[in-house]
Design an enzyme around this catalytic site. Structure first.
Site, short mmCIF file in Angstrom:
data_model
loop_
_atom_site.label_atom_id
_atom_site.label_comp_id
_atom_site.label_asym_id
_atom_site.label_seq_id
_atom_site.Cartn_x
_atom_site.Cartn_y
_atom_site.Cartn_z
N HIS A 167 7.61 2.51 19.05
CA HIS A 167 7.42 1.36 18.13
C HIS A 167 7.74 0.06 18.86
CE1 HIS A 167 7.65 -0.26 13.81
NE2 HIS A 167 7.71 -1.30 14.61
N HIS A 217 6.49 -4.27 19.52
CA HIS A 217 5.63 -5.44 19.27
C HIS A 217 5.49 -6.16 20.60
CE1 HIS A 217 5.88 -5.12 14.84
NE2 HIS A 217 7.06 -4.58 15.12
N LYS A 223 -1.15 1.95 11.10
CA LYS A 223 0.10 1.40 10.56
C LYS A 223 -0.09 0.91 9.13
CE LYS A 223 4.30 -0.23 10.58
NZ LYS A 223 5.05 -1.12 11.43
N HIS A 266 5.81 1.24 7.44
CA HIS A 266 6.90 0.29 7.20
C HIS A 266 7.37 0.58 5.78
CE1 HIS A 266 9.08 -3.61 7.76
NE2 HIS A 266 9.22 -3.39 6.46
N HIS A 288 11.44 2.81 11.93
CA HIS A 288 12.73 2.08 11.96
C HIS A 288 13.59 2.32 10.70
CE1 HIS A 288 10.17 -0.64 9.71
NE2 HIS A 288 9.60 -1.13 10.76
N ASP A 297 11.38 -1.02 18.13
CA ASP A 297 10.97 -2.15 17.28
C ASP A 297 11.31 -3.47 17.95
OD1 ASP A 297 9.72 -3.38 15.19
OD2 ASP A 297 11.41 -3.24 13.81
#
Ligand code: DOR
Ligand code: ZN
Length: 365
Positions: free
Chosen positions: A29, A31, A115, A152, A190, A263
């Site tokens: 995970h 970004h 996602k 999420h 997460h 994350d």
């Protein structure tokens, strides 16, 4: 999913602290952003991890095969030429995304997973899903083709207390979703609560979770220690101590349902140190040092390889990495900030001294 044997090698220094050699880990995970930020942050992830699941919450979001392929090329172009790193791309689900595009993208290898952002749950999620039923045709196809759904897991109802939004998501959304799609491969991303850890443990082998280094390291008090601390703010927000302890237990359990997902979510310092600061921690530079500290504190260093390098690829049906990395019991000083052309980033553990040092690996054992 059963437990797998770990081959990680251990040797001790004079103080009795071990040097660890383990399979090169993956980050399930991340970004990586775009443009200049991508160029600044991607090398940190590629230094420690062989592969990473790349989140699609760009502006505009990655909703097509063409966009995912273009983004993958940008990531590879942002890395040094000798980097050995594979970005695994994801598709951002919207109310109107076509099941055909998702299925075709998965078969082509353009999308490793999809996602689910509940609309407005977090950064750049305004195009997310407003009602889970709207994507049922997509979920049908994903279940059939074994494509993982990355979730999420927070409700967006502002009537629900922010610290309860994950637990309420389980009751209101996740239970029904898995009833309707019992074979769907699902990663609860997460996780931050004991409720989520229990839910994942008790679900079938098609349900797993990622756990970040920061949710293992601090609880919600850190956000308010002596004043408001924007660099400890992320979503889902850190919870009470009992939840952090439950996450530590899950991560170090050796259960192949729990695996590494940092994350890492960089925002420029000025975008966090402001009246309405962005959510996210930039933890890529010292991710493995941070996880190793947690596993050492839990007397579970022997489970680190399962969490970091075995459970994730096993769940995703991908081969384990053959290279090795080393974690040495040597102090590492984390800088207060990392300069980038447009400003600065404040890394997780800024100003702290960590007890481990990451060393990129050698050949296969
Ligand atoms: O803290 C977070 N930051 N949580 C998310 O879900 C998104 C992320 C980001 O993209 O900044
Ligand atoms: Zn994220």
């Amino acid at each position: 999913m059963g437990q797998q044997s770990s081959e990680q090698a251990v040797s001790s220094n004079k103080a009795g602290r071990p040097t660890l050699t383990l399979r090169r880990p993956d980050d399930w995970h991340t970004h990586l952003r775009s443009g200049d930020m991508l160029k600044a942050v991607a090398p940190y992830t590629a230094r420690q991890f062989a592969r990473a699941i790349v989140m699609p919450n760009l502006v505009p979001p990655v909703t097509t095969i063409a966009a995912a392929e273009e983004y993958r090329s940008q990531i590879l172009a942002a890395l040094p030429s000798d980097a050995d790193f594979t970005p695994l791309m994801t598709c951002y689900l919207t109310d109107s995304i076509s099941a055909e595009e998702v299925e075709k993208g998965h078969h082509k290898g353009a999308f490793t997973a999809a996602k689910l952002y509940p609309a407005n749950a977090t950064t750049n999620s305004s195009h997310g899903v407003t009602d889970i039923r709207r994507i049922y045709p997509v979920l049908e196809v994903m279940q059939r083709s074994g494509m993982p759904l990355l979730v999420h897991g927070e409700v967006t109802d502002h009537e629900v207390d922010i610290f309860d939004r994950e637990a309420v998501f389980i009751e209101r959304i996740l239970v029904g979703l898995l009833k309707d799609f019992p074979e769907l491969k699902l990663v609860f991303e997460h996780i931050t609560t004991a409720e989520a850890a229990v839910f994942v443990t008790e679900s079938g082998p098609n349900v797993a979770a990622t756990i970040t280094p920061h949710h293992l390291t601090f609880n919600r008090n850190a956000i308010f220690k002596g004043g408001i601390r924007p660099h400890f703010y992320c979503l889902p927000v850190a919870k009470r101590e009992k939840h952090r302890l439950a996450l530590r237990k899950a991560a170090t359990s050796g259960l192949a349902k729990f695996f590494l997902g940092t994350d890492t979510a960089p925002h420029e310092a000025r975008d966090k140190e402001t009246a309405c600061g962005c959510a996210g921690l930039f933890n890529a530079p010292y991710a493995m040092e941070s996880y190793a500290a947690v596993f050492e504190e839990e007397s579970a260093l022997d489970q680190l390889e399962m969490f970091a390098s075995v459970a994730g690829p096993t769940f995703y049906g991908l081969p384990l990495n053959e290279e090795r990395i080393t974690l040495e019991p040597v102090e590492t000083v984390v800088p207060d900030h990392i300069a980038i052309p447009s400003g600065k980033l404040v890394p997780f553990h800024a100003g702290e001294t960590l007890k481990w040092r990451f060393k990129a690996g050698s050949s296969a054992a």
